[in-house]
Design a protein around this motif. Structure first.
Motif, mmCIF file in Angstrom:
data_model
loop_
_atom_site.group_PDB
_atom_site.id
_atom_site.type_symbol
_atom_site.label_atom_id
_atom_site.label_comp_id
_atom_site.label_asym_id
_atom_site.label_seq_id
_atom_site.Cartn_x
_atom_site.Cartn_y
_atom_site.Cartn_z
ATOM 1 N N THR A 182 0.868 -1.171 0.000
ATOM 2 C CA THR A 182 0.000 0.000 0.000
ATOM 3 C C THR A 182 0.909 1.226 0.000
ATOM 4 O OG1 THR A 182 -0.132 0.055 2.418
ATOM 5 C CG2 THR A 182 -1.841 -1.183 1.238
ATOM 6 N N VAL A 183 0.432 2.302 -0.605
ATOM 7 C CA VAL A 183 1.245 3.508 -0.770
ATOM 8 C C VAL A 183 0.575 4.665 -0.037
ATOM 9 C CG1 VAL A 183 2.362 5.059 -2.416
ATOM 10 C CG2 VAL A 183 1.929 2.666 -3.048
ATOM 11 N N HIS A 184 1.334 5.292 0.868
ATOM 12 C CA HIS A 184 0.864 6.474 1.590
ATOM 13 C C HIS A 184 1.889 7.597 1.428
ATOM 14 C CE1 HIS A 184 -1.673 3.458 3.529
ATOM 15 N NE2 HIS A 184 -2.428 4.435 3.969
ATOM 16 N N SER A 185 1.460 8.800 1.706
ATOM 17 C CA SER A 185 2.390 9.926 1.678
ATOM 18 C C SER A 185 3.388 9.783 2.820
ATOM 19 C CB SER A 185 1.635 11.250 1.793
ATOM 20 O OG SER A 185 0.929 11.319 3.020
ATOM 21 N N ASP B 28 4.675 11.641 5.007
ATOM 22 C CA ASP B 28 4.666 12.793 5.900
ATOM 23 C C ASP B 28 3.689 12.504 7.038
ATOM 24 O OD1 ASP B 28 2.145 13.083 4.765
ATOM 25 O OD2 ASP B 28 2.777 14.642 3.379
ATOM 26 N N SER B 29 3.488 13.488 7.886
ATOM 27 C CA SER B 29 2.626 13.270 9.040
ATOM 28 C C SER B 29 1.166 13.091 8.666
ATOM 29 C CB SER B 29 2.759 14.448 10.018
ATOM 30 O OG SER B 29 2.400 15.672 9.372
ATOM 31 N N GLU B 30 0.771 13.540 7.472
ATOM 32 C CA GLU B 30 -0.615 13.354 7.040
ATOM 33 C C GLU B 30 -0.910 11.886 6.748
ATOM 34 O OE1 GLU B 30 -2.329 16.160 4.201
ATOM 35 O OE2 GLU B 30 -0.446 17.261 4.321
ATOM 36 N N ASP B 31 0.098 11.164 6.255
ATOM 37 C CA ASP B 31 -0.055 9.733 5.966
ATOM 38 C C ASP B 31 -1.273 9.481 5.070
ATOM 39 O OD1 ASP B 31 0.863 7.116 6.160
ATOM 40 O OD2 ASP B 31 -0.510 6.631 7.790
ATOM 41 N N ARG B 32 -1.396 10.269 4.008
ATOM 42 C CA ARG B 32 -2.534 10.136 3.096
ATOM 43 C C ARG B 32 -2.405 8.870 2.263
ATOM 44 N NH1 ARG B 32 -1.942 13.418 -0.683
ATOM 45 N NH2 ARG B 32 0.036 14.336 -0.037
ATOM 46 N N PHE B 33 -3.497 8.136 2.131
ATOM 47 C CA PHE B 33 -3.506 6.949 1.285
ATOM 48 C C PHE B 33 -3.486 7.365 -0.176
ATOM 49 C CE2 PHE B 33 -6.137 3.909 -1.173
ATOM 50 C CZ PHE B 33 -5.224 2.858 -1.179
ATOM 51 N N LEU B 34 -2.579 6.738 -0.954
ATOM 52 C CA LEU B 34 -2.413 7.108 -2.353
ATOM 53 C C LEU B 34 -2.818 5.995 -3.318
ATOM 54 C CD1 LEU B 34 1.072 8.879 -2.084
ATOM 55 C CD2 LEU B 34 -1.197 9.936 -2.022
ATOM 56 N N GLY B 35 -2.519 4.750 -2.985
ATOM 57 C CA GLY B 35 -2.836 3.670 -3.911
ATOM 58 C C GLY B 35 -2.028 2.426 -3.600
ATOM 59 N N SER B 36 -1.669 1.699 -4.648
ATOM 60 C CA SER B 36 -0.989 0.418 -4.504
ATOM 61 C C SER B 36 0.308 0.399 -5.316
ATOM 62 C CB SER B 36 -1.903 -0.727 -4.968
ATOM 63 O OG SER B 36 -3.156 -0.677 -4.318
ATOM 64 N N ALA B 37 1.150 -0.596 -5.047
ATOM 65 C CA ALA B 37 2.403 -0.797 -5.780
ATOM 66 C C ALA B 37 2.800 -2.260 -5.605
ATOM 67 C CB ALA B 37 3.500 0.132 -5.267
ATOM 68 N N PHE B 38 3.839 -2.693 -6.335
ATOM 69 C CA PHE B 38 4.328 -4.063 -6.178
ATOM 70 C C PHE B 38 5.781 -4.158 -6.611
ATOM 71 C CE2 PHE B 38 2.385 -3.762 -10.355
ATOM 72 C CZ PHE B 38 3.255 -4.422 -11.202
ATOM 73 N N LEU B 39 6.463 -5.186 -6.074
ATOM 74 C CA LEU B 39 7.875 -5.409 -6.376
ATOM 75 C C LEU B 39 8.062 -5.795 -7.832
ATOM 76 C CD1 LEU B 39 9.268 -7.376 -3.303
ATOM 77 C CD2 LEU B 39 9.890 -5.059 -4.016
ATOM 78 N N TRP B 40 9.191 -5.330 -8.386
ATOM 79 C CA TRP B 40 9.494 -5.568 -9.801
ATOM 80 C C TRP B 40 10.925 -6.073 -9.935
ATOM 81 C CZ3 TRP B 40 7.061 -5.567 -14.451
ATOM 82 C CH2 TRP B 40 7.861 -5.521 -15.593
ATOM 83 N N GLY B 41 11.142 -6.942 -10.910
ATOM 84 C CA GLY B 41 12.502 -7.368 -11.245
ATOM 85 C C GLY B 41 13.185 -8.096 -10.111
ATOM 86 N N ASP B 42 14.392 -7.637 -9.774
ATOM 87 C CA ASP B 42 15.156 -8.303 -8.724
ATOM 88 C C ASP B 42 14.736 -7.863 -7.329
ATOM 89 O OD1 ASP B 42 16.095 -5.737 -8.647
ATOM 90 O OD2 ASP B 42 18.203 -6.241 -9.001
ATOM 91 N N GLY B 43 13.729 -7.011 -7.254
ATOM 92 C CA GLY B 43 13.218 -6.581 -5.960
ATOM 93 C C GLY B 43 13.847 -5.321 -5.422
ATOM 94 N N THR B 44 14.723 -4.681 -6.188
ATOM 95 C CA THR B 44 15.328 -3.425 -5.726
ATOM 96 C C THR B 44 14.437 -2.232 -6.017
ATOM 97 O OG1 THR B 44 16.537 -3.194 -7.814
ATOM 98 C CG2 THR B 44 17.665 -4.291 -5.989
ATOM 99 N N VAL B 45 13.397 -2.433 -6.835
ATOM 100 C CA VAL B 45 12.449 -1.355 -7.115
ATOM 101 C C VAL B 45 11.027 -1.909 -7.042
ATOM 102 C CG1 VAL B 45 14.050 -0.066 -8.597
ATOM 103 C CG2 VAL B 45 12.444 -1.702 -9.627
ATOM 104 N N ALA B 46 10.104 -1.023 -6.762
ATOM 105 C CA ALA B 46 8.675 -1.306 -6.894
ATOM 106 C C ALA B 46 8.140 -0.377 -7.963
ATOM 107 C CB ALA B 46 7.956 -1.075 -5.570
ATOM 108 N N ILE B 47 7.022 -0.743 -8.548
ATOM 109 C CA ILE B 47 6.420 0.118 -9.555
ATOM 110 C C ILE B 47 4.969 0.397 -9.181
ATOM 111 C CG2 ILE B 47 7.956 -0.681 -11.377
ATOM 112 C CD1 ILE B 47 5.647 -2.291 -12.536
ATOM 113 N N SER B 48 4.502 1.538 -9.651
ATOM 114 C CA SER B 48 3.126 1.956 -9.433
ATOM 115 C C SER B 48 2.750 2.862 -10.594
ATOM 116 C CB SER B 48 2.988 2.681 -8.085
ATOM 117 O OG SER B 48 1.644 3.023 -7.823
ATOM 118 N N ASN B 49 1.578 3.465 -10.515
ATOM 119 C CA ASN B 49 1.181 4.440 -11.522
ATOM 120 C C ASN B 49 1.770 5.802 -11.193
ATOM 121 O OD1 ASN B 49 -1.896 2.770 -11.650
ATOM 122 N ND2 ASN B 49 -0.559 2.977 -13.415
#
Length: 452
Positions: free
Chosen positions: A64-67, A69-90
């Protein structure tokens, strides 16, 4: 047993079979029914049991993706990609953020740095620590029409949810200005699903969920995912810094429909130019309102989406050759596409000057001692849900004494007494999330409040 048909002098004898014992007959029916149920369960249970490990393995790679900062706003979703050193999202999930807070299904949190984003193709890359596990494996072949798929993510902030559906369409170009042909499916998506993976029956990655059909923010049976094959190309290009942004032509146009073609006396093909942006690539090439674009670098433009793909292909050549119909004559226009020295990266974020301190009055409160007598319209206090019927009991955990006139340099936490009891209200004048307004004397829209 022999029976005779009466009433007819020529009636002949008809032999009837013995009547079955009712208890035996009922026992046979029940036995047959039980066997049918068992056969059904034997067929159904293994399929369900087989799905569970696959989905659990895939879900372990979802965030799950949040901001961050202290607001901790919910933004959306993401998932691990490739060797796991990066995640991708929109790209529309991370927006202009340089960092986001990621949480996995085990509850582990980390701050991920957004290293690249491509708004035109709606893909963002986030540097992460995977704990040694790799990302989702792309499917070996594209999905077929009717194939079963599962959408993983956090629709409506309901974290780590899974919905099932089938591929209902292929090669859908949802955005005419984007050179992406998406997978259409009917696994339920809602706001928050964006950036989550779409997987097949083996748990392999089919695509990244990105949009729901126009006309409603909520799921209406049509959802779209960026195919895994496009993700591989885009993500690799962003990481290797070899993917340039799509050139902006600087024009608005519409398809030449049959009705427009009849009015203009031309064939129903191409794009009719409505307007040209000054100092744009289109103006440099010599395009004018009223021109009909027929082809770009030899690629015919039959519908609006064709232009995006033709422009992406022409970018590699560094030059545009536009075939245009103007005043009944075919004209060739040419322009150079400026080379891009840097890849698509995060937009520069300018930090506007903001007020560093504020008082409760600045937040929109009018006070008589500790009692709130008025709340200013369109103020942070009103957005936080405060009303003129409440009394402040505590300010940041302390009794309200001199704090009522004190200046604060951070969000302030109030404990207030109202007609329905006491509650805490956090007021952040720098919040960028959506405002919440009081309903029925209480901030019932505040999702942080849980009623037990």
């Amino acid at each position: 047993m022999t029976a005779f048909v009466t009433g007819d002098p020529d009636a002949s004898a008809i032999a009837l079979p013995p009547r079955p014992n009712p208890r035996i007959f009922m026992r046979i029916c029940l036995t047959t029914f039980r066997r049918a149920i068992c056969a059904f369960l034997l067929l159904a249970v293994p399929a369900q049991a087989a799905d569970a490990p696959m989905l659990e393995t895939a879900m372990a790679k979802v965030f799950t993706v949040h901001s961050a900062d202290s607001e901790d706003r919910f933004l959306g979703s993401a998932f691990l990609w490739g060797d796991g050193t990066v995640a991708i999202s929109n790209a529309h999930v991370v927006g202009a953020a340089q960092e986001v807070r990621l949480t996995d299904a085990a509850g582990q949190q980390q701050i991920g740095r957004v290293i690249a984003a491509d708004p035109s193709r709606d893909v963002a890359v986030i540097a992460v620590t995977s704990g040694g596990q790799g990302g989702l494996i792309p499917a070996a072949t594209p999905p077929q029409l009717g194939a079963e798929v599962w959408a993983l993510g956090a629709p409506m902030d309901v974290e780590f949810s899974v919905t099932a559906g089938r591929v209902s369409g292929l090669d859908r170009q949802v955005e005419p200005a984007s050179p992406i042909r998406m997978i259409q499916h009917d696994a339920a998506l809602n706001p928050g699903s964006s950036g989550g993976p779409l997987v097949d029956a083996t748990g392999a990655l089919v695509g990244m969920n990105s949009q729901i059909a126009d006309g409603s923010r909520m799921f209406i049976g049509i959802a779209y995912a960026i195919p895994a094959r496009d993700l591989a190309r885009i993500v690799q290009g962003l990481i290797a810094e070899t993917l340039p942004p799509l050139p902006q032509l600087g024009l608005t146009a519409r398809p030449v429909s049959r009705q427009l073609a009849e009015a203009l006396g031309i064939a129903a093909t191409g794009l009719l130019v409505d307007a040209i942006t000054p100092a744009s690539l289109a103006e440099t090439a010599g395009l004018c309102p009223g021109d009909v674009i027929l082809a770009l670098n030899g690629a015919a433009i039959a519908k609006p989406g064709d232009l995006a793909f033709a422009l992406e292909a022409a970018q590699q050549q560094g030059q545009l050759d536009l075939t245009v119909l103007r005043g009944g004559a075919v004209v060739i226009l040419m322009a150079d596409i400026a080379t891009v020295d840097s890849p698509l990266t995060l937009r520069d974020i300018s930090n506007p000057q903001r007020r560093k301190e504020y008082t409760l009055q600045d937040l929109g409160l009018t006070l008589n001692g500790a009692r709130i007598t008025a709340v200013r319209a369109n103020s942070p206090a009103l957005s936080a849900g405060l009303t003129a019927t409440e009394t402040i009991l505590q300010i940041d955990g302390q009794a309200p004494q001199s704090q009522a006139t004190e200046s604060f340099a951070q969000p302030v936490l109030l404990l207030v007494q109202g007609a329905t009891g006491t509650r805490h209200v956090l007021i952040d004048p720098w919040a960028t999330g959506k405002s919440l307004h009081p309903v029925g004397g209480a901030n019932v829209l505040d999702r942080d409040v849980v009623v037990f």
